[in-house]
Design an enzyme around this catalytic site. Structure first.
Site, mmCIF file in Angstrom:
data_model
loop_
_atom_site.group_PDB
_atom_site.id
_atom_site.type_symbol
_atom_site.label_atom_id
_atom_site.label_comp_id
_atom_site.label_asym_id
_atom_site.label_seq_id
_atom_site.Cartn_x
_atom_site.Cartn_y
_atom_site.Cartn_z
ATOM 1 N N LYS A 1 -34.699 -29.110 48.587
ATOM 2 C CA LYS A 1 -33.349 -29.505 49.666
ATOM 3 C C LYS A 1 -33.653 -28.332 50.448
ATOM 4 O O LYS A 1 -32.785 -28.522 51.652
ATOM 5 C CB LYS A 1 -32.165 -28.854 49.344
ATOM 6 C CG LYS A 1 -31.687 -30.112 47.821
ATOM 7 C CD LYS A 1 -30.503 -29.715 46.797
ATOM 8 C CE LYS A 1 -29.796 -30.384 45.963
ATOM 9 N NZ LYS A 1 -29.348 -29.156 45.425
ATOM 10 N N LYS B 1 -43.234 -29.564 45.832
ATOM 11 C CA LYS B 1 -42.243 -30.447 45.649
ATOM 12 C C LYS B 1 -41.342 -30.526 46.401
ATOM 13 O O LYS B 1 -41.319 -29.154 47.854
ATOM 14 C CB LYS B 1 -41.317 -29.502 44.099
ATOM 15 C CG LYS B 1 -39.830 -29.623 44.751
ATOM 16 C CD LYS B 1 -39.353 -29.332 42.873
ATOM 17 C CE LYS B 1 -38.140 -28.055 43.294
ATOM 18 N NZ LYS B 1 -37.295 -28.361 42.442
ATOM 19 N N LYS C 1 -37.419 -18.823 43.411
ATOM 20 C CA LYS C 1 -36.367 -18.114 43.873
ATOM 21 C C LYS C 1 -36.414 -16.316 44.303
ATOM 22 O O LYS C 1 -35.678 -16.167 45.229
ATOM 23 C CB LYS C 1 -34.773 -18.290 43.200
ATOM 24 C CG LYS C 1 -35.057 -20.357 43.510
ATOM 25 C CD LYS C 1 -33.538 -20.855 43.233
ATOM 26 C CE LYS C 1 -33.545 -22.246 43.292
ATOM 27 N NZ LYS C 1 -32.319 -22.716 42.521
HETATM 28 P P1 TYM Z 1 -30.983 -29.539 41.061
HETATM 29 O O1 TYM Z 1 -29.957 -29.631 42.500
HETATM 30 O O2 TYM Z 1 -31.935 -28.610 42.182
HETATM 31 O O3 TYM Z 1 -31.590 -30.835 41.479
HETATM 32 C C1 TYM Z 1 -31.275 -32.310 40.887
HETATM 33 C C2 TYM Z 1 -31.397 -32.955 39.938
HETATM 34 O O4 TYM Z 1 -33.028 -33.689 41.232
HETATM 35 C C3 TYM Z 1 -34.584 -33.819 40.394
HETATM 36 N N1 TYM Z 1 -35.699 -33.225 41.061
HETATM 37 C C4 TYM Z 1 -36.247 -33.952 41.494
HETATM 38 N N2 TYM Z 1 -37.058 -34.873 41.736
HETATM 39 C C5 TYM Z 1 -38.329 -35.556 41.720
HETATM 40 N N3 TYM Z 1 -38.883 -34.958 42.332
HETATM 41 C C6 TYM Z 1 -38.039 -33.840 43.724
HETATM 42 N N4 TYM Z 1 -38.786 -33.552 44.169
HETATM 43 C C7 TYM Z 1 -36.727 -33.291 42.962
HETATM 44 N N5 TYM Z 1 -36.212 -32.278 43.053
HETATM 45 C C8 TYM Z 1 -34.917 -32.435 42.367
HETATM 46 C C9 TYM Z 1 -34.103 -32.658 39.642
HETATM 47 O O5 TYM Z 1 -34.825 -32.368 38.419
HETATM 48 C C10 TYM Z 1 -32.482 -32.351 38.821
HETATM 49 O O6 TYM Z 1 -32.755 -33.478 37.428
HETATM 50 N N6 TYM Z 1 -30.234 -26.401 37.865
HETATM 51 C C11 TYM Z 1 -29.889 -27.998 37.948
HETATM 52 C C12 TYM Z 1 -28.567 -28.305 37.649
HETATM 53 C C13 TYM Z 1 -27.987 -28.285 36.565
HETATM 54 C C14 TYM Z 1 -28.739 -29.280 35.116
HETATM 55 C C15 TYM Z 1 -27.464 -28.969 34.276
HETATM 56 C C16 TYM Z 1 -29.425 -30.580 34.673
HETATM 57 C C17 TYM Z 1 -26.821 -27.716 36.286
HETATM 58 N N7 TYM Z 1 -26.552 -27.863 34.677
HETATM 59 C C18 TYM Z 1 -27.686 -29.679 32.784
HETATM 60 C C19 TYM Z 1 -28.851 -30.968 34.226
HETATM 61 C C20 TYM Z 1 -28.392 -30.960 32.904
HETATM 62 C C21 TYM Z 1 -30.732 -28.263 39.253
HETATM 63 O O7 TYM Z 1 -30.624 -27.735 40.152
HETATM 64 O O8 TYM Z 1 -30.982 -29.171 39.597
#
Ligand code: TYM
Length: 331
Positions: free
Chosen positions: A198, A195, A113
């Site tokens: 978004k 990967k 990032k």
């Molecule tokens: P975020 O918003 O980037 O993504 C949400 C969830 O989606 C999963 N993910 C994927 N899984 C498989 N293939 C992909 N291409 C893919 N892209 C995203 C991510 O692994 C995630 O599970 N920091 C976290 C949000 C968060 C969080 C937490 C998660 C904040 N606090 C506490 C767990 C526990 C995040 O940015 O996820």
């Protein structure tokens, strides 16, 4: 017997992809009866990159509607917006004092990032994993269902918990990551070694949960494969392997079963079948999300009740932490 605690969250930034669905939300639904579940909308994480305020607000409610449309049941789970529970920020401050700058600089996502937002490498971006640790540790979480890309952050959360416990005595439960094999790592349709994200600039790289059927079919038709026409999962065939993973995650069959099913078929037929399977799963979710978004009173009530429940649990935990570290809270 008391249920174990599950915690997870998604950021309301950008359009959610099928990776967010298969890597996270879909598994939440499977686990919701077995665990006491907290599902947050991580808007405090989202502002570590610039957000348009009106859009952030809109996406927050849309994400809540999506959770419910995917099958997350607000009667059994605590659904809430992270910023409505102030203990997340408060615990982050305490945990910051036991986390090292070097550890944060080494985080893969921070490095990615920082490269992408070179004009805005703010303290929040670096501190992001500590806020995530605070989220998880506030609720005495046992398991955290996340995709593979978040596992490194979960490791840090575990390290911080152990560090705190060693210094101040047993306080935090040390959480485990929970990752299903299929769908935990969905790759870009255009660059299948990366990967699916978004925030990809190439609109054909990611399939969004809001895409209509034609768009989904078109994106899969254009997905990068290779020239040898064999539908098998293999290290030197990342494009085909990714499509098999997506098919498996959305149809419920294993990758081996999918390979058998498509044996002797061409890539054209295969991509169409993957696209149709994904579109068939998403259509009812989209319709339900739309219906829910028309009922703001209901959504607001879900968030109010969720924030209240989360607040109660978080306040108790933070008070324990403050006691352990010697913060005066009256006699
Ligand atoms: P975020 O918003 O980037 O993504 C949400 C969830 O989606 C999963 N993910 C994927 N899984 C498989 N293939 C992909 N291409 C893919 N892209 C995203 C991510 O692994 C995630 O599970 N920091 C976290 C949000 C968060 C969080 C937490 C998660 C904040 N606090 C506490 C767990 C526990 C995040 O940015 O996820």
């Amino acid at each position: 017997m008391e249920k174990k605690v599950l915690y997870s969250a998604v950021q309301p930034s950008g359009n959610l992809t099928i990776g967010n669905y298969t890597g996270a939300i879909r598994n939440w639904v499977k686990l919701q009866n077995e665990y006491e579940c907290y599902y947050a909308i991580a808007n405090m994480h989202a502002i570590t990159v610039r957000q348009e305020p009106a859009e952030l607000r809109r996406r927050t409610v849309e994400l809540l509607a999506l959770y419910i449309a995917c099958g997350v049941d607000p009667a059994h789970c605590t659904l809430y917006v992270q910023s409505q529970v102030p203990q997340h920020a408060e615990l982050t401050w305490v945990l910051n004092t036991m986390t090292y700058v070097g550890e944060m600089e080494r985080m893969t996502q921070f490095k990615d990032k920082s490269a992408k937002h070179a004009e805005n490498i703010n303290m929040g971006l670096m501190d992001y994993p500590v806020l995530m640790a605070a989220d998880i540790l506030l609720y005495q979480t046992d398991i955290v269902p996340v995709g593979v890309d978040q596992r490194q952050h979960l490791e840090i959360a575990r390290d911080i918990a152990v560090r705190f416990n060693n210094r101040y005595g047993e306080t935090f439960r040390v959480p485990e990551a929970y990752t299903l094999k299929e769908g935990a790592k969905i790759a870009s349709l255009q660059e299948p070694t990366k990967k699916m994200s978004k925030s990809d600039e190439n609109p054909n790289a990611s399939v969004y949960l809001s895409d209509d059927r034609d768009t989904i079919l078109r994106k899969f038709r254009r997905a990068v494969t290779d020239s040898d026409n064999r539908i098998v999962a293999a290290e030197d065939k990342p494009g085909v392997t990714n499509l098999l993973n997506i098919y498996s995650a959305f149809s419920g069959c294993t990758v081996a079963e999918a390979e058998k099913q498509f044996e002797g078929k061409g890539y054209g037929d295969f991509k169409l079948a993957v696209g149709e399977t994904v579109a068939d799963v998403l259509a009812p979710v989209q319709a339900e999300q739309k219906r829910l978004l028309a009922d703001k009173a209901y959504l607001n009530q879900v968030l109010r009740e969720g924030a209240e429940r989360a607040y109660k649990a978080a306040r108790k935990m933070l008070s324990k932490v403050y006691r352990k570290i010697g913060f005066y809270q009256g006699e």
